[in-house]
Design an enzyme around this catalytic site. Structure first.
Site, mmCIF file in Angstrom:
data_model
loop_
_atom_site.group_PDB
_atom_site.id
_atom_site.type_symbol
_atom_site.label_atom_id
_atom_site.label_comp_id
_atom_site.label_asym_id
_atom_site.label_seq_id
_atom_site.Cartn_x
_atom_site.Cartn_y
_atom_site.Cartn_z
ATOM 1 N N ASP A 197 4.179 -11.549 15.236
ATOM 2 C CA ASP A 197 4.845 -12.298 14.159
ATOM 3 C C ASP A 197 5.608 -13.520 14.674
ATOM 4 O O ASP A 197 6.200 -14.267 13.890
ATOM 5 C CB ASP A 197 5.763 -11.380 13.321
ATOM 6 C CG ASP A 197 6.808 -10.639 14.131
ATOM 7 O OD1 ASP A 197 6.560 -10.368 15.324
ATOM 8 O OD2 ASP A 197 7.877 -10.312 13.575
ATOM 9 N N HIS A 198 5.557 -13.749 15.998
ATOM 10 C CA HIS A 198 6.244 -14.915 16.567
ATOM 11 C C HIS A 198 5.311 -15.897 17.259
ATOM 12 O O HIS A 198 5.733 -16.972 17.657
ATOM 13 C CB HIS A 198 7.337 -14.466 17.540
ATOM 14 C CG HIS A 198 8.400 -13.684 16.846
ATOM 15 N ND1 HIS A 198 9.594 -14.224 16.445
ATOM 16 C CD2 HIS A 198 8.400 -12.397 16.409
ATOM 17 C CE1 HIS A 198 10.307 -13.300 15.805
ATOM 18 N NE2 HIS A 198 9.591 -12.188 15.770
ATOM 19 N N HIS A 256 15.188 -6.500 23.312
ATOM 20 C CA HIS A 256 14.152 -6.111 22.350
ATOM 21 C C HIS A 256 13.208 -5.121 23.046
ATOM 22 O O HIS A 256 13.477 -4.715 24.177
ATOM 23 C CB HIS A 256 13.454 -7.394 21.894
ATOM 24 C CG HIS A 256 12.601 -7.260 20.681
ATOM 25 N ND1 HIS A 256 12.942 -6.489 19.597
ATOM 26 C CD2 HIS A 256 11.395 -7.823 20.372
ATOM 27 C CE1 HIS A 256 11.982 -6.592 18.690
ATOM 28 N NE2 HIS A 256 11.041 -7.385 19.140
HETATM 29 ZN ZN LIG Z 1 9.655 -10.234 14.958
HETATM 30 ZN ZN LIG Z 2 9.562 -8.585 18.100
#
Ligand SMILES: [Zn+2]
Ligand SMILES: [Zn+2]
Length: 302
Positions: free
Chosen positions: A66-67, A142
């Site tokens: 998603d990045h 993360h």
């Molecule tokens: Zn993300």
């Molecule tokens: Zn992520």
């Protein structure tokens, strides 16, 4: 306005109608920078009238889809539309390999040069500077290696007070000294710098922190930023989920904003489980007042 930020995608994980995955366009002192590039970013750029051939630098926070899954399409379109200027991409180890491998297998030869620079730091680190801006990277927490970024103006010389130039009959040498921030020392008097200039303006800065648990050192690294984008994937009713997936709650984001004494907080990267952002906003507002929830197409000027 040294900073012009356009939110291209404010959602997380999966693009949904009305909320794309993460991407932002930052114009800081006329440097055009794309920050993250989730799937569909090039269409969002068209929709929100961001000229993508003018982008000079791309910063990718981490290798979750998603990045960065929008990179291949964007790089490819730039080439199909005849780009000739170099594009520089800053991102994690492995990004260059993935991108080059993709174009090698599809036998695509780009019309312009792609340059990559690996970002991998354990502390706040200067990763780019020119004559008017500085960009720092710092580690976030993360599930995979992930970095946040601080985009900052360099100090500009103080502006002269024109009336004082006449009043004190300042010479060119004296004006140049004042523009360097010095006091004006004459045989018979000293004119303090603030007496003949409007003083040094505050350097504006933008901090981008996405996909992270609460990071204790973060407030020190982004201290006093004009604008902070911090992910708030969950509300605190889903704290367990936030911890398990390496994300923050709206309250975590607001605590960072408060501790860092930023001027304004933007929340984003919302889980699609929330039908609207009211709960996230009110949770953050209880801690930090100047907060907004990002919507695709929003423009922030500083
Ligand atoms: Zn993300
Ligand atoms: Zn992520």
């Amino acid at each position: 306005m040294p900073i012009n930020l356009t939110i291209l995608g404010s959602g997380s994980a999966v693009p949904i109608l009305g909320r794309g995955v993460t991407a932002q366009h930052l114009n800081i002192n006329e440097r055009r920078i794309l920050i993250d590039c989730g799937e569909g970013t090039q269409l969002q750029m068209r929709k929100f009238r961001v000229k993508f051939q003018r982008i000079q630098y791309i910063f990718i926070s981490h290798l979750h889809g998603d990045h960065f899954l929008g990179l291949f399409g964007l790089i490819s379109s730039m080439s199909l539309l005849g780009r000739t200027t170099k594009l520089k991409i800053f991102g994690p180890e492995g990004l260059e390999e993935i991108v080059r491998h993709q174009f090698k297998l599809s036998q695509v030869y780009l019309s312009y040069e792609l340059e990559f620079e690996v970002i991998d730091c354990k502390e706040k680190t200067l990763v780019f500077e020119d004559n008017s801006i500085e960009i720092y990277a710092f580690p976030l927490k993360h599930r995979v290696k992930c970095h946040g970024f601080l985009f900052q103006e360099k100090p500009r010389p103080p502006k002269m007070d024109k009336a004082k130039i006449q009043k004190y009959k300042l010479t060119l040498e004296e004006i140049l000294a004042a523009r360097r921030g010095e006091d004006i020392v004459r045989a018979d008097e000293t004119l303090p710098n603030l007496d003949v200039t409007h003083g040094v303006e505050k350097c504006q800065s933008y901090a981008y922190c996405t996909d992270t648990r609460f990071v204790e050192k973060l407030p020190a690294w982004i201290d006093g930023a004009s604008l902070l984008y911090h992910e708030a994937t969950f509300t605190k009713t889903h704290t367990d989920r936030a911890k398990a997936t390496g994300h923050s709650t709206a309250e975590d984001a607001a605590n960072i904003a408060k501790l860092a004494k930023v001027d304004q907080l933007i929340l984003g990267h919302f889980s699609s489980r929330y039908k609207d952002t009211e709960g996230l906003k009110s949770e953050a507002k209880a801690v930090f007042d100047n907060v907004k929830c990002a919507e695709d197409g929003d423009v922030y000027l500083v």
